[in-house]
Scaffold this motif. Structure first.
Motif, PDB file in Angstrom:
ATOM      1  N   ALA A 259      -0.190   6.155 -16.630  1.00  0.00           N
ATOM      2  CA  ALA A 259      -1.612   6.116 -16.265  1.00  0.00           C
ATOM      3  C   ALA A 259      -1.823   5.294 -15.002  1.00  0.00           C
ATOM      4  N   GLU A 260      -1.125   4.158 -14.906  1.00  0.00           N
ATOM      5  CA  GLU A 260      -1.280   3.292 -13.717  1.00  0.00           C
ATOM      6  C   GLU A 260      -0.821   4.034 -12.469  1.00  0.00           C
ATOM      7  N   ARG A 261       0.344   4.694 -12.604  1.00  0.00           N
ATOM      8  CA  ARG A 261       0.907   5.344 -11.423  1.00  0.00           C
ATOM      9  C   ARG A 261       0.036   6.517 -10.986  1.00  0.00           C
ATOM     10  N   VAL A 262      -0.492   7.251 -11.969  1.00  0.00           N
ATOM     11  CA  VAL A 262      -1.363   8.373 -11.628  1.00  0.00           C
ATOM     12  C   VAL A 262      -2.598   7.861 -10.899  1.00  0.00           C
ATOM     13  N   THR A 263      -3.173   6.782 -11.406  1.00  0.00           N
ATOM     14  CA  THR A 263      -4.393   6.226 -10.802  1.00  0.00           C
ATOM     15  C   THR A 263      -4.140   5.803  -9.365  1.00  0.00           C
ATOM     16  N   GLU A 264      -2.995   5.129  -9.165  1.00  0.00           N
ATOM     17  CA  GLU A 264      -2.680   4.655  -7.804  1.00  0.00           C
ATOM     18  C   GLU A 264      -2.495   5.821  -6.843  1.00  0.00           C
ATOM     19  N   LEU A 265      -1.795   6.854  -7.321  1.00  0.00           N
ATOM     20  CA  LEU A 265      -1.443   7.963  -6.426  1.00  0.00           C
ATOM     21  C   LEU A 265      -2.636   8.871  -6.157  1.00  0.00           C
ATOM     22  N   ILE A 266      -3.512   8.996  -7.136  1.00  0.00           N
ATOM     23  CA  ILE A 266      -4.562   9.996  -7.013  1.00  0.00           C
ATOM     24  C   ILE A 266      -5.720   9.495  -6.159  1.00  0.00           C
ATOM     25  N   GLY A 267      -5.876   8.159  -6.109  1.00  0.00           N
ATOM     26  CA  GLY A 267      -7.036   7.591  -5.410  1.00  0.00           C
ATOM     27  C   GLY A 267      -7.199   8.068  -3.981  1.00  0.00           C
ATOM     28  N   PRO A 268      -6.208   7.821  -3.119  1.00  0.00           N
ATOM     29  CA  PRO A 268      -6.373   8.215  -1.711  1.00  0.00           C
ATOM     30  C   PRO A 268      -6.586   9.720  -1.539  1.00  0.00           C
ATOM     31  N   ILE A 269      -5.980  10.528  -2.415  1.00  0.00           N
ATOM     32  CA  ILE A 269      -6.148  11.987  -2.302  1.00  0.00           C
ATOM     33  C   ILE A 269      -7.568  12.364  -2.707  1.00  0.00           C
ATOM     34  N   ALA A 270      -8.020  11.776  -3.808  1.00  0.00           N
ATOM     35  CA  ALA A 270      -9.351  12.125  -4.315  1.00  0.00           C
ATOM     36  C   ALA A 270     -10.442  11.720  -3.315  1.00  0.00           C
ATOM     37  N   ARG A 271     -10.188  10.625  -2.589  1.00  0.00           N
ATOM     38  CA  ARG A 271     -11.170  10.179  -1.595  1.00  0.00           C
ATOM     39  C   ARG A 271     -11.024  10.934  -0.275  1.00  0.00           C
ATOM     40  N   SER A 272     -10.061  11.852  -0.232  1.00  0.00           N
ATOM     41  CA  SER A 272      -9.801  12.659   0.972  1.00  0.00           C
ATOM     42  C   SER A 272      -9.325  11.825   2.155  1.00  0.00           C
ATOM     43  N   ASP A 273      -8.732  10.664   1.836  1.00  0.00           N
ATOM     44  CA  ASP A 273      -8.185   9.855   2.935  1.00  0.00           C
ATOM     45  C   ASP A 273      -6.893  10.463   3.470  1.00  0.00           C
ATOM     46  N   VAL A 274      -6.223  11.218   2.596  1.00  0.00           N
ATOM     47  CA  VAL A 274      -4.900  11.728   2.958  1.00  0.00           C
ATOM     48  C   VAL A 274      -4.636  12.970   2.113  1.00  0.00           C
ATOM     49  N   GLU A 275      -3.770  13.850   2.592  1.00  0.00           N
ATOM     50  CA  GLU A 275      -3.498  15.063   1.821  1.00  0.00           C
ATOM     51  C   GLU A 275      -2.103  15.065   1.187  1.00  0.00           C
ATOM     52  N   PHE A 276      -1.259  14.172   1.640  1.00  0.00           N
ATOM     53  CA  PHE A 276       0.051  14.043   0.991  1.00  0.00           C
ATOM     54  C   PHE A 276       0.386  12.562   0.962  1.00  0.00           C
ATOM     55  N   LEU A 277       0.692  12.073  -0.217  1.00  0.00           N
ATOM     56  CA  LEU A 277       0.976  10.651  -0.378  1.00  0.00           C
ATOM     57  C   LEU A 277       2.351  10.487  -0.999  1.00  0.00           C
ATOM     58  N   ALA A 278       3.221   9.785  -0.279  1.00  0.00           N
ATOM     59  CA  ALA A 278       4.584   9.560  -0.777  1.00  0.00           C
ATOM     60  C   ALA A 278       4.769   8.083  -1.097  1.00  0.00           C
ATOM     61  N   PRO A 279       5.474   7.776  -2.170  1.00  0.00           N
ATOM     62  CA  PRO A 279       5.722   6.373  -2.485  1.00  0.00           C
ATOM     63  C   PRO A 279       6.660   5.747  -1.454  1.00  0.00           C
ATOM     64  N   ARG A 280       6.528   4.451  -1.344  1.00  0.00           N
ATOM     65  CA  ARG A 280       7.385   3.681  -0.445  1.00  0.00           C
ATOM     66  C   ARG A 280       7.901   2.501  -1.247  1.00  0.00           C
ATOM     67  N   TYR A 281       9.186   2.219  -1.160  1.00  0.00           N
ATOM     68  CA  TYR A 281       9.782   1.181  -1.987  1.00  0.00           C
ATOM     69  C   TYR A 281      10.298   0.051  -1.117  1.00  0.00           C
ATOM     70  N   ARG A 282      10.282  -1.122  -1.680  1.00  0.00           N
ATOM     71  CA  ARG A 282      10.922  -2.263  -1.031  1.00  0.00           C
ATOM     72  C   ARG A 282      12.359  -2.268  -1.549  1.00  0.00           C
ATOM     73  N   ARG A 283      13.243  -1.644  -0.777  1.00  0.00           N
ATOM     74  CA  ARG A 283      14.636  -1.538  -1.218  1.00  0.00           C
ATOM     75  C   ARG A 283      15.464  -2.692  -0.674  1.00  0.00           C
ATOM     76  N   HIS A 284      16.538  -2.976  -1.354  1.00  0.00           N
ATOM     77  CA  HIS A 284      17.550  -3.838  -0.768  1.00  0.00           C
ATOM     78  C   HIS A 284      18.209  -3.016   0.344  1.00  0.00           C
ATOM     79  N   PRO A 285      18.503  -3.590   1.510  1.00  0.00           N
ATOM     80  CA  PRO A 285      19.089  -2.807   2.602  1.00  0.00           C
ATOM     81  C   PRO A 285      20.407  -2.116   2.255  1.00  0.00           C
ATOM     82  N   HIS A 286      21.074  -2.607   1.212  1.00  0.00           N
ATOM     83  CA  HIS A 286      22.324  -1.967   0.806  1.00  0.00           C
ATOM     84  C   HIS A 286      22.103  -0.860  -0.213  1.00  0.00           C
TER      85      HIS A 286
END
Lengths: 337, 233
Positions: free
Chosen positions: A55-82
């Motif tokens: 539910a949390e992830r859906v809410t986060e992802l759907i917000g910008p799309i529903a507000r028409s701020d963006v049409e494709f939203l991809a997650p971005r992760y803080r990865r370890h460089p390795h």
């Protein structure tokens, strides 16, 4: 579950079970079709192995799309460089250089998109292609960029690293096929794109990065060297003579420093080879796997003792090298066949 | 008696003169055919080269690996080779025709034989080309599959397969040409059978334990080789 733009009398649920990766594209196509049928404004695809509740992830992802701020939203992760070497050494810098966008995670099961984008994708003939079976998520991202849909990113906790059902060779093969598919489909776009536009990012940067998974890069290096020696006659047909000579020198254990330019020229030589058609793309993908293994193990060996900041700086430098040498690929690609 | 000798000499001279009178025009005609054939062959060679260039045959030969194999064998390019074959076929046809014009008894009917031979020759060339293309494709596919599967001696295996397929193509081409068919087929069958029998005995009896160890090693090595992709994604 498909969220519609107007309430329905009864809740409609579309279930598209699939067993393992090969069916993913079928499930996505069904979801897109259901979205089009119900005139959905936004669609969200979440990865069950991701952190946090659905539910949390859906809410986060759907917000910008529903507000028409963006049409494709991809997650971005803080990865370890390795972490995610295939992403950081190949997919990310290549997509960044070719498509001119600073997309951090070109591969990823999770995303959100507008109904308009979903309908657009349904009209494409990607769904019956081999590349769609394995890495449809890469094609979706590049399609969104190439067709000038508004693309954005959102910070998410990195997904937990679970074992995959495919081996490294198979994964590299599949990713390379998908990259080839995207590059061929969008050539009119990327031949003219330049620079690397920063994408709008939602959410807050986690800052704290998880520990990278450990793996035996020495064993991988030995495998890679052995395999490269075995397929030398085939590599000679694809790589330029000086690049081929440097690869064979390096694999003979000369212990030369990590050479970003050599790696980029190898990647671009393979990309150009797909256009020239001298070798089938399935064979090219198979030939590329040992080269990736060689690069990945060399990267890990050279940076094992370096701090994450220094390694991150190397990754940024690699992206710049990909961009700087892009004209080489453009020139090779533009040769009349 | 002297008169008889003189008559015999005169008759012999008359026969020789008659034969020459009949032969010289044929010789002239044969020479003209020979020279014309050379010119036509040159034109045919040039036309074929232009046609192949227009069809971008060089890219096809590069894609199929023919260029590489010819380069390794220190031979001219595929287009040049084909043009030369056409040149010689056309010119030999004219030479045969010229010789036939002379009406020399030992070589009568040569033209018919030649034109019966040409289609067989073309089919043989086609079979040889197909054998080469298939052999090359199988070499590449086998090499990659063997390397990815971690089989030992991947290059030896794929190279042997290529040679075998090309050898079959050569034998089929020779059979098509009708050149010592029985000898070629018998020799090939003996060689192939001996090779397979030798391998079967070597692995089945002599190398039984080694084969078992090899399989166990391969199974273990495959597990080690099958690196999990998760840390790379």
């Amino acid at each position: 579950m498909v969220q519609t733009s107007h309430p329905l009398r009864t809740l409609h649920r579309v279930v598209a079970p699939y067993h393992g990766l090969p069916g993913k594209h079928t499930a996505l196509r069904t979801v897109f079709a259901a979205g089009e049928l119900t005139q959905a404004k936004a669609l969200v695809v979440i990865d069950p192995s991701g952190r946090g509740t659905a539910a949390e992830r859906v809410t986060e992802l759907i917000g910008p799309i529903a507000r028409s701020d963006v049409e494709f939203l991809a997650p971005r992760y803080r990865r370890h460089p390795h972490d995610g070497v295939l992403i950081t050494q190949l997919v990310r810098p290549l997509v960044r250089a070719l498509y001119g966008v600073a997309l951090d995670e070109p591969l990823g099961a999770e995303f959100a998109c507008s109904g308009r984008f979903a309908s657009h994708c349904l009209d494409k003939d990607i769904w019956n292609r081999e590349a769609a079976r394995f890495a449809i998520d890469l094609w979706l991202r590049t399609e969104a960029v190439a067709e000038r849909f508004t693309v954005g990113q959102i910070w998410h906790p990195a997904p937990t690293a679970t074992g995959t059902r495919t081996t490294l060779r198979e994964t590299v093969h599949q990713v390379v096929l998908s990259l080839i598919e995207s590059v061929r489909a969008h050539e009119s776009f990327w031949l003219k794109a330049n620079g690397a536009t920063e994408l709008r990012t939602w959410g807050s940067d986690p800052i704290v990065m998880p520990e990278a998974a450990t793996w035996d890069y020495q064993a991988l290096a030995d495998q890679a060297r052995h395999d490269i020696v075995e397929i030398k006659p085939l590599l000679e047909e694809v790589l330029e003579p000086d690049v081929f000579a440097r690869v064979t020198d390096d694999t003979s254990g000369a212990g030369s420093p990590l050479d970003d330019e050599l790696w980029v020229r190898i990647v671009y030589a393979f990309a150009a080879a797909t256009r020239l058609g001298h070798t089938g793309i399935e064979h090219l993908a198979d030939m590329f796997a040992p080269l990736y293994m060689w690069r990945a193990s060399a990267f890990m060996a050279h940076t094992a003792l370096e701090s994450p900041d220094i390694v991150q700086a190397r990754l940024d430098s690699l992206c710049e090298t990909f961009q700087r040498l892009k004209p080489v690929l453009v020139a090779s690609w533009s040769v009349e066949v | 008696m002297i008169q008889d000798i003189a008559d015999a000499l005169v008759q012999s001279w008359r026969n020789a003169a008659t034969a020459s009178v009949l032969f010289v025009p044929r010789l002239v005609a044969a020479t003209i055919i020979f020279a014309a054939g050379f010119v036509v062959s040159l034109l045919a060679r040039r036309a074929i080269r232009r046609l192949l260039a227009w069809l971008r045959f060089d890219r096809l030969s590069l894609r199929t690996g023919a260029s590489e194999m010819l380069r390794m064998a220190d031979m001219p390019t595929a287009e040049v080779l084909i043009a030369k074959v056409v040149f010689w076929m056309v010119w030999i046809g004219f030479i045969v025709s010229a010789v036939d014009t002379l009406h020399l008894r030992p070589v009568q009917g040569l033209v018919n034989e030649f034109f019966r031979f040409v289609p067989r020759f073309l089919v043989a060339l086609l079979v040889l080309t197909l054998g080469f293309l298939v052999g090359n494709f199988l070499w590449r596919a086998t090499l990659l599959a063997s390397v990815n599967a971690g089989l030992p001696g991947a290059r030896l295996l794929s190279g042997a397969l290529r040679i075998l397929v090309i050898a079959i193509g050569v034998v089929m081409a020779l059979e098509q040409l009708g050149l010592a068919t029985a000898v070629v087929l018998t020799a090939f069958a003996i060689m192939f059978g001996a090779l397979m029998l030798g391998l079967a005995i070597a692995f089945g009896l002599g190398g039984r334990d080694a084969a078992k160890q090899l399989l166990e090693q391969q199974f273990r090595a495959k597990k080690e080789r099958d690196t999990d992709a998760a840390p790379h994604l």
